[in-house]
Write an enzyme that holds these catalytic residues in place. Structure first.
Site, PDB file in Angstrom:
ATOM      1  N   ASP A  49      36.022  58.871  88.583  1.00 12.78           N
ATOM      2  CA  ASP A  49      36.558  60.482  89.220  1.00 12.78           C
ATOM      3  C   ASP A  49      37.060  61.441  88.266  1.00 12.78           C
ATOM      4  O   ASP A  49      36.716  62.383  87.873  1.00 12.78           O
ATOM      5  CB  ASP A  49      37.047  59.500  90.039  1.00 12.78           C
ATOM      6  CG  ASP A  49      37.862  61.050  90.592  1.00 12.78           C
ATOM      7  OD1 ASP A  49      36.997  61.647  90.942  1.00 12.78           O
ATOM      8  OD2 ASP A  49      38.704  61.503  90.528  1.00 12.78           O
ATOM      9  N   GLU A 121      30.230  57.607  91.202  1.00 12.49           N
ATOM     10  CA  GLU A 121      31.730  57.876  90.087  1.00 12.49           C
ATOM     11  C   GLU A 121      31.583  57.053  89.712  1.00 12.49           C
ATOM     12  O   GLU A 121      31.973  56.567  88.685  1.00 12.49           O
ATOM     13  CB  GLU A 121      32.796  58.416  90.790  1.00 12.49           C
ATOM     14  CG  GLU A 121      32.675  59.513  91.462  1.00 12.49           C
ATOM     15  CD  GLU A 121      33.937  59.989  92.590  1.00 12.49           C
ATOM     16  OE1 GLU A 121      34.351  61.035  92.594  1.00 12.49           O
ATOM     17  OE2 GLU A 121      34.070  58.437  93.022  1.00 12.49           O
TER      18      GLU A 121
END
Length: 229
Positions: A49, A121
């Site tokens: 992320d 992610e």
């Protein structure tokens, strides 16, 4: 480790040949099948992320040297939000190689928005750990290129735009009511009404996440307010 045929095929779709394929396997491992010897992808998701965020922030910063922070922020949010990550995961067939427990698999886990976004992610983090930031950045920019090129000058999501409209017109934030839910648990259909304090409202329904149908209802109400309906 020697990667399986489906993992090798996924590497091809991803555009990165892992020197340490065990990183990719971990990135694809959901908590429903994790064990003491098979860790899940949550830590990688956390790292990925941040890598995605930095790459997108830098790309937007360089792409428009005159844009203000207020203009850059909604563009950034549109590129890194869960829906975008899940859509990218679908485009590269990530769901096909997710490692899921039986119950999660039977409940449609390979199609769930949150699982796909988290795994995307985690895969980004796996590439970063396997080959460094430059390689991860090149992969992200290649995969996200069409979205970067087609990004609107003001890509605020519909719920944000509707809330700003309400505030500008002296109203409290709009309300979102779930009027019904149908379909099986693994593929629910939500029925949502977006409503302003003055009684104006619009309805949307469809499969997906509750949040995505709220967005659709907000957009329908915006269209009505702006005379586009």
């Amino acid at each position: 480790m020697t990667p399986s045929a489906d993992i090798r095929a996924f590497m091809g779709r991803l555009g990165h040949d892992f020197a340490r394929p065990e990183l990719l396997v971990r990135a694809l491992t959901h908590g429903s099948i994790a064990s003491a010897t098979r860790p899940d992808n949550q830590r990688l998701e956390f790292l990925g992320d941040r890598v995605l965020g930095l790459v997108m922030a830098e790309a937007l910063f360089r792409a428009d040297l005159k844009a203000s922070e207020g203009q850059l922020a909604p563009r950034y949010n549109a590129l890194v939000k869960g829906e975008t990550c899940a859509a990218m995961a679908r485009e590269i067939g990530l769901g096909d190689v997710l490692k899921l427990g039986r119950s999660e698999m039977l409940s449609g886990g390979r199609r769930k928005e949150a699982l796909l976004a988290d795994a995307m992610e985690a895969v980004i983090a796996a590439v970063y750990l396997d080959a460094g930031f430059d390689t991860a950045r090149d992969m992200i920019l290649r995969l996200w290129r069409d979205r970067l090129d087609s990004l609107d000058d003001d890509p605020r999501d519909a719920k944000t735009a509707l809330q700003e409209w309400a505030q500008a017109n002296g109203m409290p934030p709009p309300a979102y009511d779930q009027t019904d839910r149908s379909g099986p648990d693994h593929a629910p259909v939500f029925h949502i009404t977006a409503r302003l304090a003055d009684g104006r409202e619009a309805h949307a329904s469809g499969a997906g996440t509750k949040r995505s149908i709220e967005q659709a209802a907000a957009q329908a109400l915006l269209d009505r307010l702006e005379g586009r309906e």
